[in-house]
Design a protein around this motif. Structure first.
Motif, PDB file in Angstrom:
ATOM      1  N   ALA A 197      -2.872  -5.756  -9.579  1.00  0.00           N
ATOM      2  CA  ALA A 197      -1.691  -5.337  -9.491  1.00  0.00           C
ATOM      3  C   ALA A 197      -1.688  -3.954  -8.820  1.00  0.00           C
ATOM      4  N   LEU A 198      -2.519  -2.957  -9.199  1.00  0.00           N
ATOM      5  CA  LEU A 198      -2.685  -1.466  -8.996  1.00  0.00           C
ATOM      6  C   LEU A 198      -3.265  -1.818  -7.454  1.00  0.00           C
ATOM      7  N   MET A 199      -4.158  -2.673  -7.274  1.00  0.00           N
ATOM      8  CA  MET A 199      -4.801  -2.560  -5.773  1.00  0.00           C
ATOM      9  C   MET A 199      -3.748  -3.120  -4.607  1.00  0.00           C
ATOM     10  N   TRP A 200      -2.610  -4.241  -5.071  1.00  0.00           N
ATOM     11  CA  TRP A 200      -1.753  -4.426  -4.316  1.00  0.00           C
ATOM     12  C   TRP A 200      -0.537  -3.401  -3.886  1.00  0.00           C
ATOM     13  N   LEU A 201      -0.479  -2.651  -4.744  1.00  0.00           N
ATOM     14  CA  LEU A 201       0.496  -1.420  -4.969  1.00  0.00           C
ATOM     15  C   LEU A 201      -0.229  -0.278  -3.959  1.00  0.00           C
ATOM     16  N   ALA A 202      -1.523  -0.168  -4.325  1.00  0.00           N
ATOM     17  CA  ALA A 202      -2.338   0.824  -3.420  1.00  0.00           C
ATOM     18  C   ALA A 202      -2.397   0.443  -1.954  1.00  0.00           C
ATOM     19  N   ALA A 203      -2.496  -0.702  -1.665  1.00  0.00           N
ATOM     20  CA  ALA A 203      -2.439  -1.263  -0.453  1.00  0.00           C
ATOM     21  C   ALA A 203      -1.355  -0.993   0.441  1.00  0.00           C
ATOM     22  N   ARG A 204      -0.035  -1.392  -0.150  1.00  0.00           N
ATOM     23  CA  ARG A 204       1.071  -0.883   0.369  1.00  0.00           C
ATOM     24  C   ARG A 204       1.252   0.515   0.752  1.00  0.00           C
ATOM     25  N   ALA A 205       0.945   1.419  -0.179  1.00  0.00           N
ATOM     26  CA  ALA A 205       0.936   2.770  -0.206  1.00  0.00           C
ATOM     27  C   ALA A 205       0.343   3.131   1.021  1.00  0.00           C
TER      28      ALA A 205
END
Length: 112
Positions: A56-64
């Motif tokens: 989940a954190l990677m998903w959010l970091a990819a978007r950022a």
């Protein structure tokens, strides 16, 4: 002269990171189902939970990362820095962690 290339490189990169996060999430879900049964302890399920959190954190970091890169490419003055390699580092550390857990699981199941 604009830095921006009208190709879809930032979008493809974000999709690749999303697929990576999705693969980690699926592997974590499978480990939550399989590890407690194979190794006999519910505590092994915590590894799957940790993997889901990392995904989940990677998903959010990819978007950022995509937003940051998009701004950098569209900024005519070039003042916005391009994204760093933090997602690659997290993926490498996660892979090393999975390898160490797999080694521990083999040692636990093989040891008399």
């Amino acid at each position: 002269m604009a830095l921006y290339d009208p190709g879809l490189q930032p979008e493809r990169t974000e999709l690749a990171w999303r697929r990576t996060a999705l693969a980690i999430a699926v592997g974590s879900l499978v480990s939550m189902r399989v590890l407690p049964v194979m190794l006999g302890s519910v505590l092994w399920m915590l590894l799957g939970v940790a993997g889901m959190i990392i995904a989940a954190l990677m998903w959010l970091a990819a978007r950022a990362r995509y937003r940051s890169g998009y701004r950098a490419l569209h900024d005519n003055e070039g003042k916005v820095a391009l994204p760093d390699g933090s997602l690659i580092a997290v993926t490498a550390l996660f892979s090393i962690g999975v390898g160490l857990v797999a080694l521990a699981a083999v040692i636990v199941t093989v040891a008399p």
